[in-house]
Motif scaffolding. Structure first.
Motif, PDB file in Angstrom:
ATOM      1  N   ALA A   1       2.326   0.996  13.463  1.00 19.51           N
ATOM      2  CA  ALA A   1       2.037   0.075  14.560  1.00 19.51           C
ATOM      3  C   ALA A   1       0.765  -0.724  14.288  1.00 19.51           C
ATOM      4  O   ALA A   1       0.562  -1.785  14.867  1.00 19.51           O
ATOM      5  CB  ALA A   1       1.900   0.844  15.871  1.00 19.51           C
ATOM      6  N   ASP A   2      -0.100  -0.236  13.389  1.00 22.08           N
ATOM      7  CA  ASP A   2      -1.373  -0.911  13.106  1.00 22.08           C
ATOM      8  C   ASP A   2      -1.554  -1.022  11.591  1.00 22.08           C
ATOM      9  O   ASP A   2      -2.188  -0.171  10.966  1.00 22.08           O
ATOM     10  CB  ASP A   2      -2.522  -0.127  13.738  1.00 22.08           C
ATOM     11  N   ILE A   3      -0.996  -2.088  11.007  1.00 27.01           N
ATOM     12  CA  ILE A   3      -1.039  -2.231   9.548  1.00 27.01           C
ATOM     13  C   ILE A   3      -2.467  -2.388   9.028  1.00 27.01           C
ATOM     14  O   ILE A   3      -2.780  -1.909   7.944  1.00 27.01           O
ATOM     15  CB  ILE A   3      -0.139  -3.381   9.030  1.00 27.01           C
ATOM     16  N   ASP A   4      -3.323  -3.046   9.786  1.00 24.36           N
ATOM     17  CA  ASP A   4      -4.699  -3.219   9.317  1.00 24.36           C
ATOM     18  C   ASP A   4      -5.422  -1.880   9.206  1.00 24.36           C
ATOM     19  O   ASP A   4      -6.081  -1.601   8.206  1.00 24.36           O
ATOM     20  CB  ASP A   4      -5.471  -4.165  10.236  1.00 24.36           C
ATOM     21  N   ARG A   5      -5.286  -1.037  10.216  1.00 20.92           N
ATOM     22  CA  ARG A   5      -5.963   0.261  10.215  1.00 20.92           C
ATOM     23  C   ARG A   5      -5.463   1.137   9.080  1.00 20.92           C
ATOM     24  O   ARG A   5      -6.246   1.719   8.330  1.00 20.92           O
ATOM     25  CB  ARG A   5      -5.764   0.969  11.549  1.00 20.92           C
ATOM     26  N   LEU A   6      -4.150   1.243   8.919  1.00 22.25           N
ATOM     27  CA  LEU A   6      -3.603   2.129   7.900  1.00 22.25           C
ATOM     28  C   LEU A   6      -3.835   1.575   6.500  1.00 22.25           C
ATOM     29  O   LEU A   6      -4.166   2.325   5.574  1.00 22.25           O
ATOM     30  CB  LEU A   6      -2.118   2.388   8.148  1.00 22.25           C
ATOM     31  N   ALA A   7      -3.715   0.267   6.325  1.00 25.58           N
ATOM     32  CA  ALA A   7      -4.000  -0.338   5.027  1.00 25.58           C
ATOM     33  C   ALA A   7      -5.460  -0.120   4.647  1.00 25.58           C
ATOM     34  O   ALA A   7      -5.775   0.194   3.491  1.00 25.58           O
ATOM     35  CB  ALA A   7      -3.673  -1.830   5.062  1.00 25.58           C
ATOM     36  N   GLU A   8      -6.358  -0.255   5.604  1.00 27.17           N
ATOM     37  CA  GLU A   8      -7.774  -0.034   5.315  1.00 27.17           C
ATOM     38  C   GLU A   8      -8.035   1.428   4.942  1.00 27.17           C
ATOM     39  O   GLU A   8      -8.805   1.714   4.024  1.00 27.17           O
ATOM     40  CB  GLU A   8      -8.642  -0.423   6.514  1.00 27.17           C
ATOM     41  N   PHE A   9      -7.382   2.370   5.627  1.00 30.14           N
ATOM     42  CA  PHE A   9      -7.555   3.783   5.302  1.00 30.14           C
ATOM     43  C   PHE A   9      -7.216   4.048   3.836  1.00 30.14           C
ATOM     44  O   PHE A   9      -8.020   4.590   3.084  1.00 30.14           O
ATOM     45  CB  PHE A   9      -6.687   4.660   6.222  1.00 30.14           C
ATOM     46  N   TYR A  10      -6.015   3.665   3.414  1.00 31.77           N
ATOM     47  CA  TYR A  10      -5.584   3.944   2.041  1.00 31.77           C
ATOM     48  C   TYR A  10      -6.364   3.124   1.009  1.00 31.77           C
ATOM     49  O   TYR A  10      -6.708   3.633  -0.048  1.00 31.77           O
ATOM     50  CB  TYR A  10      -4.078   3.703   1.881  1.00 31.77           C
ATOM     51  N   SER A  11      -6.650   1.870   1.306  1.00 33.68           N
ATOM     52  CA  SER A  11      -7.376   1.055   0.325  1.00 33.68           C
ATOM     53  C   SER A  11      -8.796   1.561   0.142  1.00 33.68           C
ATOM     54  O   SER A  11      -9.311   1.579  -0.977  1.00 33.68           O
ATOM     55  CB  SER A  11      -7.349  -0.420   0.704  1.00 33.68           C
ATOM     56  N   ARG A  12      -9.442   2.011   1.206  1.00 36.58           N
ATOM     57  CA  ARG A  12     -10.802   2.560   1.084  1.00 36.58           C
ATOM     58  C   ARG A  12     -10.786   3.917   0.400  1.00 36.58           C
ATOM     59  O   ARG A  12     -11.656   4.203  -0.425  1.00 36.58           O
ATOM     60  CB  ARG A  12     -11.460   2.660   2.455  1.00 36.58           C
ATOM     61  N   LEU A  13      -9.815   4.751   0.733  1.00 34.96           N
ATOM     62  CA  LEU A  13      -9.749   6.084   0.140  1.00 34.96           C
ATOM     63  C   LEU A  13      -9.520   6.016  -1.362  1.00 34.96           C
ATOM     64  O   LEU A  13     -10.202   6.678  -2.138  1.00 34.96           O
ATOM     65  CB  LEU A  13      -8.646   6.915   0.803  1.00 34.96           C
ATOM     66  N   PHE A  14      -8.550   5.211  -1.797  1.00 38.53           N
ATOM     67  CA  PHE A  14      -8.161   5.173  -3.202  1.00 38.53           C
ATOM     68  C   PHE A  14      -8.651   3.930  -3.942  1.00 38.53           C
ATOM     69  O   PHE A  14      -8.265   3.704  -5.080  1.00 38.53           O
ATOM     70  CB  PHE A  14      -6.641   5.290  -3.323  1.00 38.53           C
ATOM     71  N   ASP A  15      -9.490   3.115  -3.305  1.00 37.37           N
ATOM     72  CA  ASP A  15     -10.019   1.897  -3.916  1.00 37.37           C
ATOM     73  C   ASP A  15      -8.888   1.016  -4.457  1.00 37.37           C
ATOM     74  O   ASP A  15      -8.893   0.583  -5.601  1.00 37.37           O
ATOM     75  CB  ASP A  15     -11.013   2.237  -5.035  1.00 37.37           C
ATOM     76  N   LEU A  16      -7.888   0.759  -3.606  1.00 38.10           N
ATOM     77  CA  LEU A  16      -6.723  -0.030  -3.996  1.00 38.10           C
ATOM     78  C   LEU A  16      -7.016  -1.517  -3.882  1.00 38.10           C
ATOM     79  O   LEU A  16      -7.767  -1.950  -3.001  1.00 38.10           O
ATOM     80  CB  LEU A  16      -5.528   0.323  -3.101  1.00 38.10           C
ATOM     81  N   GLN A  17      -6.390  -2.292  -4.760  1.00 37.64           N
ATOM     82  CA  GLN A  17      -6.528  -3.745  -4.736  1.00 37.64           C
ATOM     83  C   GLN A  17      -5.348  -4.354  -3.981  1.00 37.64           C
ATOM     84  O   GLN A  17      -4.191  -4.072  -4.291  1.00 37.64           O
ATOM     85  CB  GLN A  17      -6.566  -4.292  -6.165  1.00 37.64           C
ATOM     86  N   GLU A  18      -5.665  -5.207  -2.997  1.00 36.63           N
ATOM     87  CA  GLU A  18      -4.606  -5.830  -2.208  1.00 36.63           C
ATOM     88  C   GLU A  18      -3.878  -6.894  -3.024  1.00 36.63           C
ATOM     89  O   GLU A  18      -4.484  -7.620  -3.813  1.00 36.63           O
ATOM     90  CB  GLU A  18      -5.173  -6.470  -0.948  1.00 36.63           C
ATOM     91  N   ILE A  19      -2.577  -6.970  -2.819  1.00 40.33           N
ATOM     92  CA  ILE A  19      -1.754  -8.043  -3.378  1.00 40.33           C
ATOM     93  C   ILE A  19      -1.771  -9.151  -2.326  1.00 40.33           C
ATOM     94  O   ILE A  19      -0.936  -9.196  -1.433  1.00 40.33           O
ATOM     95  CB  ILE A  19      -0.324  -7.553  -3.676  1.00 40.33           C
ATOM     96  N   VAL A  20      -2.771  -9.995  -2.410  1.00 43.07           N
ATOM     97  CA  VAL A  20      -3.057 -10.982  -1.369  1.00 43.07           C
ATOM     98  C   VAL A  20      -1.866 -11.907  -1.136  1.00 43.07           C
ATOM     99  O   VAL A  20      -1.596 -12.313   0.008  1.00 43.07           O
ATOM    100  CB  VAL A  20      -4.328 -11.784  -1.716  1.00 43.07           C
ATOM    101  N   GLU A  21      -1.119 -12.234  -2.189  1.00 47.30           N
ATOM    102  CA  GLU A  21       0.021 -13.146  -2.059  1.00 47.30           C
ATOM    103  C   GLU A  21       1.103 -12.608  -1.124  1.00 47.30           C
ATOM    104  O   GLU A  21       1.889 -13.372  -0.572  1.00 47.30           O
ATOM    105  CB  GLU A  21       0.665 -13.411  -3.431  1.00 47.30           C
ATOM    106  N   SER A  22       1.145 -11.303  -0.925  1.00 49.57           N
ATOM    107  CA  SER A  22       2.185 -10.726  -0.069  1.00 49.57           C
ATOM    108  C   SER A  22       1.717 -10.509   1.363  1.00 49.57           C
ATOM    109  O   SER A  22       2.501 -10.111   2.215  1.00 49.57           O
ATOM    110  CB  SER A  22       2.670  -9.397  -0.654  1.00 49.57           C
ATOM    111  N   ARG A  23       0.468 -10.798   1.649  1.00 46.93           N
ATOM    112  CA  ARG A  23      -0.079 -10.562   2.994  1.00 46.93           C
ATOM    113  C   ARG A  23       0.630 -11.445   4.014  1.00 46.93           C
ATOM    114  O   ARG A  23       0.874 -12.623   3.772  1.00 46.93           O
ATOM    115  CB  ARG A  23      -1.570 -10.859   3.010  1.00 46.93           C
ATOM    116  N   SER A  24       0.967 -10.851   5.152  1.00 51.22           N
ATOM    117  CA  SER A  24       1.568 -11.593   6.256  1.00 51.22           C
ATOM    118  C   SER A  24       1.171 -10.897   7.558  1.00 51.22           C
ATOM    119  O   SER A  24       0.557  -9.831   7.526  1.00 51.22           O
ATOM    120  CB  SER A  24       3.092 -11.630   6.108  1.00 51.22           C
ATOM    121  N   PRO A  25       1.563 -11.471   8.696  1.00 47.72           N
ATOM    122  CA  PRO A  25       1.252 -10.796   9.960  1.00 47.72           C
ATOM    123  C   PRO A  25       1.912  -9.418  10.099  1.00 47.72           C
ATOM    124  O   PRO A  25       1.471  -8.608  10.903  1.00 47.72           O
ATOM    125  CB  PRO A  25       1.797 -11.763  11.015  1.00 47.72           C
TER     126      PRO A  25
END
Length: 130
Positions: free
Chosen positions: A12-36
């Motif tokens: 229900a909250d993609i920003d919160r969950l994406a931030e959790f995993y990206s901060r935990l594992f230092d993941l790089q976002e695939i910016v081209e696929s970002r959408s609402p």
């Protein structure tokens, strides 16, 4: 050989969950696929995505009903010390510890946790069986 390209977690909250995993594992976002309704990140040989509720309609799916775990994400790291450090970091970022780091009967060293949405995941070192 078939290769897994993406695994997605509905939330229900993609920003919160994406931030959790990206901060935990230092993941790089695939910016081209970002959408609402989507955030995607590279994780080595595959990628992980976080899909908002609107993605159900887009994909022709319906949310699963009922309780119980249906998927388990496993994140491989380079050693037992990293399993322990990331397990602690996950707790600081809002994860719930299910099982402390332990050695499996097949020689791996891992912890089991739940992310802020309650999804199960493992932090794992594929040590050699001894």
């Amino acid at each position: 050989m078939v290769a897994l390209s993406y695994t997605n977690i509905f939330t229900a909250d993609i920003d919160r969950l994406a931030e959790f995993y990206s901060r935990l594992f230092d993941l790089q976002e695939i910016v081209e696929s970002r959408s609402p309704i989507f955030r995607g990140f590279t994780t080595g040989g595959s990628s992980i995505g976080f899909s908002g509720p609107s993605a159900y309609d887009l994909l022709g799916l319906a949310p699963q009903e009922g309780v119980g775990d249906r998927v388990l994400q496993t994140f491989d790291v380079s050693g037992e010390g990293e399993v322990r450090a990331l397990t602690e970091r996950a707790g600081e970022l809002g994860a719930t510890l299910v099982k402390e780091p332990f050695k499996t009967y097949y020689g791996w060293y891992q912890s089991v946790l739940r992310d802020p949405d309650g999804n199960a995941f493992r932090i794992n070192f594929q040590g050699s069986a001894s």
